[in-house]
Design a protein around this motif. Structure first.
Motif, short mmCIF file in Angstrom:
data_model
loop_
_atom_site.label_atom_id
_atom_site.label_comp_id
_atom_site.label_asym_id
_atom_site.label_seq_id
_atom_site.Cartn_x
_atom_site.Cartn_y
_atom_site.Cartn_z
N GLY A 42 7.45 -1.31 -2.77
CA GLY A 42 7.32 -2.25 -3.89
C GLY A 42 7.52 -3.71 -3.53
N GLY A 44 5.30 -5.55 -2.24
CA GLY A 44 4.03 -6.27 -2.44
C GLY A 44 3.36 -6.66 -1.14
N GLY A 47 -0.01 -3.24 0.21
CA GLY A 47 -1.30 -3.13 -0.48
C GLY A 47 -1.72 -1.70 -0.79
#
Ligand code: FES
Length: 635
Positions: A42, A44, A47
């Protein structure tokens, strides 16, 4: 928002998530038990948790998303689940590349042995060198060779093959292989490639697409694959998709493009896995309902989407695959058998062909259960078909905790009628996430047999097997969120000795009154279709020799429970046969056999289509069909 809750519909598995408050996207998806990839947990950065927001209004991509995603992806609604806050009703699509576990899709079915004689065949050709005394063109020399050696008359050559022809001939010492389809050369390859001839049979369903990769020399299926139809994002049922396509040409193009991309992806994957090139796939047969047929071909659907629902053609079509940007051999064809009438398409024809119902003596019913259920009756030499709108309940849609057959879906249910405690089995034996069609069907049958619901489908108010949800409606818990049995734990004894009905837990996977009504509507529609066919043929269910259940869903259901809830008439179980994906098998037969292709076209002309909306008494059959059988009627 439903009851102040945020509702997230997760496609393509059809799972509904209800949130009490704005929640991080990745957390909401994981908490719902869905397997989504999240390699960076999580942050980010990986992908992997890509999702697509399908709502028209999309929030701008965050800075983190702009770094990971391409501008094209962002324009098309792709976002990172871990960077999203689900704070409003949303429809999201989780691509299979983001899912950690694949959905369960059955693609194969019972096959018959038939003669292998495909329309596309390969021939080895050895040409003589041209010289000043022999100025025949390359193509003429190929034609003469084919005539002399194989007694084969060829009249034309595909334009792309013509372009490639001279270099292939001369780079391979005049030894080539030509693929001939009818009287046209559609592919030229160097050397002897006669053993490398492949085709694809595709069952293009509203929800799922099944691919069979077939060796056109031996007739064997060498691989198969099932994927979700990505058009689900534009509507779970046929009508919503047609409405979407009818809104604008841009929409029609979009809905065609997504399915073409999905087919090309599947072809590439099958080729990669089996060390083939696209060129070696020389033909495809595609069967599907009339809407899928028209949307794939980019045909106008305005006449199909509105009453009286007329298709553009009832003939078979053969088009170059490249016309709709499907990548197989450059001159390769797609053969589409004829749609029957209304929404009853060539998938139904393929079922009739594969199950050989058309040539059975006696009374045979063939049923392919789906969002639209097609039913055929062969009786007294007459083949009659109907299509009944059974709705998407068996796909898990419109069911509170419904979902498609993905890992974690409850697929089998047993209820102990003494204790009313359920035993459930989930796909992949993991913690229950929701309920798929076969699980819902089992649950309703078990609730009925345990006396927890009555013949009208109503929960018995005095049953201490039920709980009340936040709206005060009765529900039955299939999978409590805790370890124990909530009904027993929470059941309160009142002063008069009676039980008060406990509250259902927020996260319990349960079946409520509305879910049961959805199943009643679905099974009522199917039963009504059967009754109309029997009445029209002037026979009763006692005269039925066999019921053949086709389709992926049909192969997972428990036939006894289907009879117990009255979806089928009460006939001995030995008269029921589940044959798997017969539409895919029919598509394959049409691919590998000229004779079966002609046979299918002949059968299509014989099928009488009965429009249920016009049939007097259909509504009565439907209302009666919604009732459950009385306990003494259950075998
Ligand atoms: S979990 Fe890695 S980007 Fe979302």
């Amino acid at each position: 928002m439903e009851n102040g809750k945020i509702k997230i519909i997760v496609e393509p598995i059809g799972k509904r998530i209800f949130l009490n408050e704005p929640t991080g996207g990745l957390k909401a998806i994981i908490d719902a038990g869905l397997g989504i990839k999240s390699v960076c947990a999580g942050k980010g950065t990986c992908g992997k948790c890509r999702i697509v927001i399908l709502n028209k209004e999309k929030k701008p991509a965050s800075k983190q998303e702009q770094e990971i995603l391409s501008p094209d992806e962002i324009d098309n609604g792709v976002r990172l689940a871990c960077q999203q806050i689900f704070d409003r009703d949303l429809i999201i699509y989780i691509p299979s590349s983001s899912l950690s576990e694949e959905q369960k899709l059955q693609v194969t079915g019972e096959e018959k042995i038939i003669e292998v004689d495909p329309v596309c065949k390969k021939y080895f050709v050895k040409l003589k060198e041209a010289n000043l005394g022999d100025l025949e063109s390359d193509f003429n020399r190929i034609k003469s060779f084919l005539k002399k050696k194989y007694n084969l008359k060829v009249n034309s050559i595909d334009y792309r093959s013509l372009i490639e022809m001279p270099s292939i001939i001369r780079n391979n010492s005049l030894e080539i292989t030509v693929t001939v389809r009818n009287d046209e050369i559609i592919l030229i390859e160097g050397k002897d490639r006669t053993k490398n001839n492949f085709g694809l049979a595709i069952d293009l369903g509203t929800t799922k697409i099944a691919f069979l990769l077939v060796d056109l020399v031996t007739g064997k299926t060498i691989d198969s694959k099932g994927v979700m139809n990505p058009q689900v994002s534009y509507g779970e049922d046929i009508m919503s998709r047609l409405n979407f396509a009818m809104q604008s040409q841009d929409n029609a193009n979009k809905i065609q493009k997504v399915v073409v991309i999905k087919i090309n992806e599947a072809v590439s994957e099958l080729c990669r896995k089996n060390n083939l090139t696209h060129k070696e796939i020389t033909e495809m047969t595609i069967v599907g309902n009339t809407a899928m047929h028209h949307l794939l071909l980019g045909l106008a659907v305005n006449q199909l989407g509105l009453s009286p629902f007329v298709s553009l053609t009832n003939d078979s079509l053969q088009i170059k695959a490249r016309e709709i940007r499907i990548k197989i051999a450059p001159g390769g064809y797609i053969f589409l058998p004829p749609p029957i009438a209304g929404f009853v398409g060539s998938d139904h024809l393929a079922v009739i062909l594969a199950t050989e119902i058309y040539k059975k003596k006696g009374n045979y019913l063939g049923i392919d259960i789906g969002t639209n259920t097609e039913i055929v009756l062969k009786s007294k030499k007459v083949i009659t078909s109907v299509s009944t709108a059974s709705g998407p309940a068996f796909e898990g849609a419109h069911i509170k905790y419904g979902m498609r057959a993905a890992p974690g879906a409850v697929e089998r249910v047993l209820i102990d009628s003494k204790t009313c405690i359920p035993s459930v089995q989930t796909i992949n034996d993991i913690k229950p996430v929701g309920i798929c069609g076969s699980g819902i069907l089992d649950a309703v049958a078990e609730l009925l047999k345990a006396g927890i619901i009555n013949r009208s489908g109503k929960f018995k108010a005095d049953s201490d097997c039920v709980c009340r949800d936040s709206k005060g409606e009765f529900s039955y818990i299939l999978a409590p969120s805790g370890d124990g049995n909530r009904r027993r734990e929470n059941s309160n004894i009142l002063e008069d000795g009676k039980h008060s009905t406990p509250r259902c837990g927020e996260k319990d996977i349960s079946i409520n009154q509305k879910d049961i009504v959805e199943i009643q509507l679905a099974k009522g529609a199917i039963r009504a279709g059967i009754e109309v066919l029997l009445e029209h043929a002037d026979i009763s269910f006692k005269d039925i020799d066999k019921i053949i259940i086709a389709g992926a869903f049909g192969s997972y259901i428990d036939p006894k429970n289907v009879i117990d809830i009255g979806m089928f008439p009460s006939i001995p179980l030995r008269k029921i046969r589940q044959v798997g994906n017969a539409a895919g098998v029919g598509a394959k037969m049409i691919l590998i056999s000229k004779k079966q292709r002609i046979n299918a076209e002949r059968i299509a002309k014989k099928i009488r289509y009965l429009e249920l909306a016009e049939y007097p008494g259909f509504n009565n059959h439907f209302i009666n069909g919604m009732q459950f059988p009385a306990p003494d009627e259950i075998i």
